[in-house]
Every structure is written in structure tokens, then in C-alpha cells.
Design a protein around this motif. Structure first.
Motif, mmCIF file in Angstrom:
data_model
loop_
_atom_site.group_PDB
_atom_site.id
_atom_site.type_symbol
_atom_site.label_atom_id
_atom_site.label_comp_id
_atom_site.label_asym_id
_atom_site.label_seq_id
_atom_site.Cartn_x
_atom_site.Cartn_y
_atom_site.Cartn_z
ATOM 1 N N LEU A 142 0.852 -1.190 0.000
ATOM 2 C CA LEU A 142 0.000 0.000 0.000
ATOM 3 C C LEU A 142 0.882 1.232 0.000
ATOM 4 O O LEU A 142 1.766 1.375 0.853
ATOM 5 C CB LEU A 142 -0.902 0.015 1.235
ATOM 6 N N MET A 143 0.656 2.108 -0.978
ATOM 7 C CA MET A 143 1.254 3.432 -0.967
ATOM 8 C C MET A 143 0.138 4.383 -0.582
ATOM 9 O O MET A 143 -0.797 4.616 -1.358
ATOM 10 C CB MET A 143 1.797 3.799 -2.361
ATOM 11 N N GLY A 144 0.176 4.905 0.629
ATOM 12 C CA GLY A 144 -0.908 5.735 1.118
ATOM 13 C C GLY A 144 -0.550 7.199 1.176
ATOM 14 O O GLY A 144 0.494 7.572 1.704
ATOM 15 N N HIS A 145 -1.404 8.028 0.608
ATOM 16 C CA HIS A 145 -1.236 9.478 0.709
ATOM 17 C C HIS A 145 -2.323 10.000 1.642
ATOM 18 O O HIS A 145 -3.507 9.886 1.341
ATOM 19 C CB HIS A 145 -1.355 10.127 -0.669
ATOM 20 N N SER A 146 -1.933 10.514 2.780
ATOM 21 C CA SER A 146 -2.868 11.078 3.751
ATOM 22 C C SER A 146 -3.953 10.046 4.100
ATOM 23 O O SER A 146 -3.657 9.005 4.673
ATOM 24 C CB SER A 146 -3.437 12.388 3.217
ATOM 25 N N ALA A 147 -5.203 10.282 3.723
ATOM 26 C CA ALA A 147 -6.291 9.354 4.056
ATOM 27 C C ALA A 147 -6.030 7.941 3.554
ATOM 28 O O ALA A 147 -6.488 6.972 4.164
ATOM 29 C CB ALA A 147 -7.614 9.867 3.486
ATOM 30 N N GLY A 148 -5.289 7.809 2.468
ATOM 31 C CA GLY A 148 -5.015 6.489 1.901
ATOM 32 C C GLY A 148 -4.316 5.556 2.868
ATOM 33 O O GLY A 148 -4.522 4.345 2.832
ATOM 34 N N GLY A 149 -3.478 6.124 3.737
ATOM 35 C CA GLY A 149 -2.818 5.309 4.746
ATOM 36 C C GLY A 149 -3.607 5.225 6.034
ATOM 37 O O GLY A 149 -3.554 4.224 6.751
ATOM 38 N N GLN A 150 -4.364 6.257 6.323
ATOM 39 C CA GLN A 150 -5.147 6.301 7.567
ATOM 40 C C GLN A 150 -6.211 5.199 7.619
ATOM 41 O O GLN A 150 -6.528 4.681 8.686
ATOM 42 C CB GLN A 150 -5.857 7.663 7.682
ATOM 43 N N LEU A 151 -6.773 4.868 6.470
ATOM 44 C CA LEU A 151 -7.965 4.009 6.416
ATOM 45 C C LEU A 151 -7.658 2.525 6.294
ATOM 46 O O LEU A 151 -8.587 1.708 6.284
ATOM 47 C CB LEU A 151 -8.853 4.445 5.239
ATOM 48 N N ILE A 152 -6.391 2.136 6.232
ATOM 49 C CA ILE A 152 -6.039 0.734 5.994
ATOM 50 C C ILE A 152 -6.661 -0.205 7.023
ATOM 51 O O ILE A 152 -7.071 -1.317 6.697
ATOM 52 C CB ILE A 152 -4.499 0.539 5.952
ATOM 53 N N GLY A 153 -6.775 0.231 8.263
ATOM 54 C CA GLY A 153 -7.305 -0.634 9.313
ATOM 55 C C GLY A 153 -8.780 -0.952 9.183
ATOM 56 O O GLY A 153 -9.294 -1.829 9.887
ATOM 57 N N LEU A 154 -9.466 -0.261 8.270
ATOM 58 C CA LEU A 154 -10.885 -0.550 8.011
ATOM 59 C C LEU A 154 -11.061 -1.642 6.959
ATOM 60 O O LEU A 154 -12.163 -2.150 6.761
ATOM 61 C CB LEU A 154 -11.614 0.716 7.558
ATOM 62 N N MET A 155 -9.978 -2.012 6.285
ATOM 63 C CA MET A 155 -10.033 -3.020 5.227
ATOM 64 C C MET A 155 -10.109 -4.424 5.848
ATOM 65 O O MET A 155 -9.249 -4.787 6.645
ATOM 66 C CB MET A 155 -8.795 -2.930 4.341
ATOM 67 N N HIS A 156 -11.096 -5.198 5.456
ATOM 68 C CA HIS A 156 -11.215 -6.560 5.998
ATOM 69 C C HIS A 156 -10.084 -7.455 5.521
ATOM 70 O O HIS A 156 -9.782 -8.479 6.155
ATOM 71 C CB HIS A 156 -12.572 -7.167 5.623
ATOM 72 N N ASN A 157 -9.428 -7.077 4.402
ATOM 73 C CA ASN A 157 -8.349 -7.884 3.848
ATOM 74 C C ASN A 157 -6.981 -7.220 3.998
ATOM 75 O O ASN A 157 -6.039 -7.541 3.270
ATOM 76 C CB ASN A 157 -8.630 -8.204 2.373
ATOM 77 N N ALA A 158 -6.855 -6.325 4.944
ATOM 78 C CA ALA A 158 -5.604 -5.594 5.133
ATOM 79 C C ALA A 158 -4.429 -6.512 5.449
ATOM 80 O O ALA A 158 -3.263 -6.174 5.157
ATOM 81 C CB ALA A 158 -5.752 -4.555 6.244
ATOM 82 N N MET A 159 -4.711 -7.683 6.026
ATOM 83 C CA MET A 159 -3.630 -8.609 6.371
ATOM 84 C C MET A 159 -2.932 -9.179 5.128
ATOM 85 O O MET A 159 -1.865 -9.784 5.245
ATOM 86 C CB MET A 159 -4.176 -9.757 7.224
ATOM 87 N N ASP A 160 -3.522 -8.989 3.953
ATOM 88 C CA ASP A 160 -2.897 -9.454 2.711
ATOM 89 C C ASP A 160 -1.797 -8.498 2.230
ATOM 90 O O ASP A 160 -1.080 -8.808 1.281
ATOM 91 C CB ASP A 160 -3.940 -9.596 1.596
ATOM 92 N N ILE A 161 -1.690 -7.350 2.864
ATOM 93 C CA ILE A 161 -0.710 -6.338 2.446
ATOM 94 C C ILE A 161 0.626 -6.604 3.142
ATOM 95 O O ILE A 161 0.687 -6.774 4.357
ATOM 96 C CB ILE A 161 -1.225 -4.921 2.769
ATOM 97 N N SER A 162 1.695 -6.652 2.350
ATOM 98 C CA SER A 162 3.027 -6.985 2.863
ATOM 99 C C SER A 162 3.723 -5.800 3.525
ATOM 100 O O SER A 162 4.470 -5.970 4.491
ATOM 101 C CB SER A 162 3.921 -7.505 1.726
#
Length: 287
Positions: free
Chosen positions: A110-130
Motif C-alpha cells: 500500500l502506498m498511502g497518501h494522507s487518508a489512503g494510509g489512515q484508512l487501511i485498518g478498516l479493510m477486511h483484507n488488510a492482512m494481505d498487504i506486505s
């Protein structure tokens, strides 16, 4: 990269909403795949040069417009029910699933810009991100801002947003140079979350009843700039505190040290800031 290596696609979310997205396909063996998660109200086109750069260095990339923004805005914006929360719970998971389908059997970043990084914890599949590389990602807490900027931030958050929502049914953030017009609930949550501590943490147990902020342990690099009035060091630390188990590092950039006059909250992804881009590439190569 030639244009034939960039493909425009439509991503369908679990609730049937459609997102406009762009896929950047490397011409050689794929090292990994990157989801470019945008800042609030910023269209995917803003990240095109950066995505191009990553693709030229063998990373598959998806950029996208969150619902209610740019190519993902359908119908009158005053009737759009999008929120920051549904961006994290619906939009981002669908984009990651699409990334996995297009670029199978690789690592996903995940390359997050501002909100893009803030919201990762709301993703049900966030554990798939390395791994996660964030720029200008912070809680945006108003009380941590310097007085000169605090006045502007209070005006936008606590006067302009409520007034614009009441008058027009959405926030005309473009009038103040704050990206695209925002659906009412996006702007309202933005206001609420920046007035508290820990951004999305203010909604835990209220509107957010399931999340994985407490479980995420992925390696992450949180990059900000000394001339960013929003994502200052205190606000970056405040946002990182929402991830109690996160393996996080920080890096604060000084524009002059990279031959730049400014970086601020937005300029990392500008084509004029290409001197900074190897920082992101090095992170990907190591993770």
C-alpha cells in the motif's frame, strides 16, 4: 512508459458501487504490486507520473478514484452517500482484490497518501498487504497544528464544511483549493475525526464496529515533510498510535536537502519531486 501499458478499468465493490481505476502494467517481470491509495478528494490522475515511475521499475500499480470523487462520482454529488468509512471498508478492499487478480502470486504493498494510509485498518483484507509506505499520513488533529495554520484549519473544518453542506448538500472544497468537491458525509467525518485524537479512532464503537488496527503488524514507513502544516510530527505520531502492534518507522524530509523549494502535504507525488521517488522504490525493493 507508453500509453498502451496503462489500462482504464472499472472495479465493482461488494455493495455494487463502481470505481474508476487505472492499471499500470510493467513490461518485464513483476517484482510486486502496489495499491496507490489517494488523499481525501484527490483524483487518481494526480498520481499518474508516480505510478508510471513504479511501473517502469517493475511494479504493477493500481490508482483509483474513491466513490464520489472524479471518475467514480455518479449522479448529483448532493445525493452521494459516500463517507470516509466506506472508502476504507468498501472501496479499498475491492481495489486490493482487483490488484491481486491482475497481479497474482506476488507481494502487495500500500502506498498511502494522507487518508489512503489512515484508512487501511478498516479493510477486511488488510492482512494481505506486505508493507505500507505512507506520505503525509497523520491524524490531522487540529490541536497539534501551529497557530498560524490552525486558524485556517478551524475555518475549513468547523465553519466552511458545515456551512457548505447546509447550503449545497456537499462541501465545495475546490473553492479553497482542497481537491475535488466532497460528498456530505465524507466532509462531515473528516471534520469529526480531525477534531478528535487518533482520527478514525474517534469513531470506534460509534460508527466503526469492526476493524483491524489492533492486529496490523506489517512493516511501514511514515514519511512527512518539515513544511507540512497538517502531517506534522505530532500528528504522525498520533496516527501511528492507533496501530498498537505496527512495525513503523518515520522519516521527515527537508525540501532543501533534496534540491526542492517545497514538499508540504502534496508535492511528494509531483513530477517536480522525482528526486524523492527512489525513497519509495527502495522501500518496495526491501519489502
Amino acid at each position: 512508459m507508453s500509453l498502451q501499458n496503462v489500462k482504464q478499468i472499472t472495479i465493482t465493490c461488494s455493495d455494487g458501487e463502481s470505481l474508476a481505476a487505472s492499471v499500470y502494467q510493467p513490461t518485464s517481470t513483476v517484482k510486486g504490486a502496489v495499491m496507490m491509495a489517494p488523499a481525501t478528494g484527490i483524483k487518481r490522475l494526480f498520481y499518474a507520473s508516480f505510478a508510471n515511475y513504479l511501473a517502469n521499475n517493475d511494479y504493477g500499480v493500481i490508482t483509483f478514484d474513491n466513490r464520489g470523487i472524479g471518475g467514480s462520482s455518479t449522479g448529483p454529488i448532493a445525493q452521494n452517500a459516500a463517507s470516509l468509512q466506506c472508502w476504507g471498508e468498501k472501496d479499498m478492499p475491492a481495489v486490493l482484490e482487483c490488484l491481486q487478480q491482475i497481479f497474482p502470486q506476488t507481494k502487495y504493498h500500500l502506498m498511502g497518501h494522507s487518508a489512503g494510509g489512515q484508512l487501511i485498518g478498516l479493510m477486511h483484507n488488510a492482512m494481505d498487504i506486505s508493507s505500507m509506505f505512507n506520505f503525509a499520513c497523520s491524524s490531522g488533529q487540529l490541536t497539534n497544528m501551529k497557530l498560524a495554520y490552525l486558524v485556517q484549519a478551524h475555518f475549513f473544518m468547523n465553519f466552511f464544511i458545515p456551512l457548505s453542506n447546509a447550503m449545497f448538500g456537499h462541501t465545495k472544497s475546490q473553492w479553497l483549493g482542497m481537491g475535488e468537491p466532497l460528498p456530505k458525509s465524507v466532509a462531515k467525518q473528516w471534520q469529526q475525526w480531525c477534531n478528535g485524537q487518533g482520527y478514525v479512532k474517534t469513531a470506534f464503537g460509534k460508527t466503526v464496529h469492526q476493524h483491524c488496527y489492533n492486529e496490523l503488524t506489517l512493516p511501514s514507513l511514515w514519511v512527512n515533510a518539515v513544511d507540512d502544516d497538517i502531517a506534522n510530527n505530532a500528528n504522525v505520531a498520533d496516527m501511528m498510535s492507533v496501530f498498537p502492534k505496527l512495525n513503523g518507522q518515520t522519516l521527515t524530509l527537508t525540501p532543501s536537502e533534496h534540491g526542492l523549494s517545497e514538499i508540504g502535504h502534496m508535492k511528494f507525488f509531483s513530477s517536480k519531486s522525482q528526486a524523492l521517488w527512489p525513497l519509495a522504490l527502495d522501500w518496495l525493493d526491501k519489502h
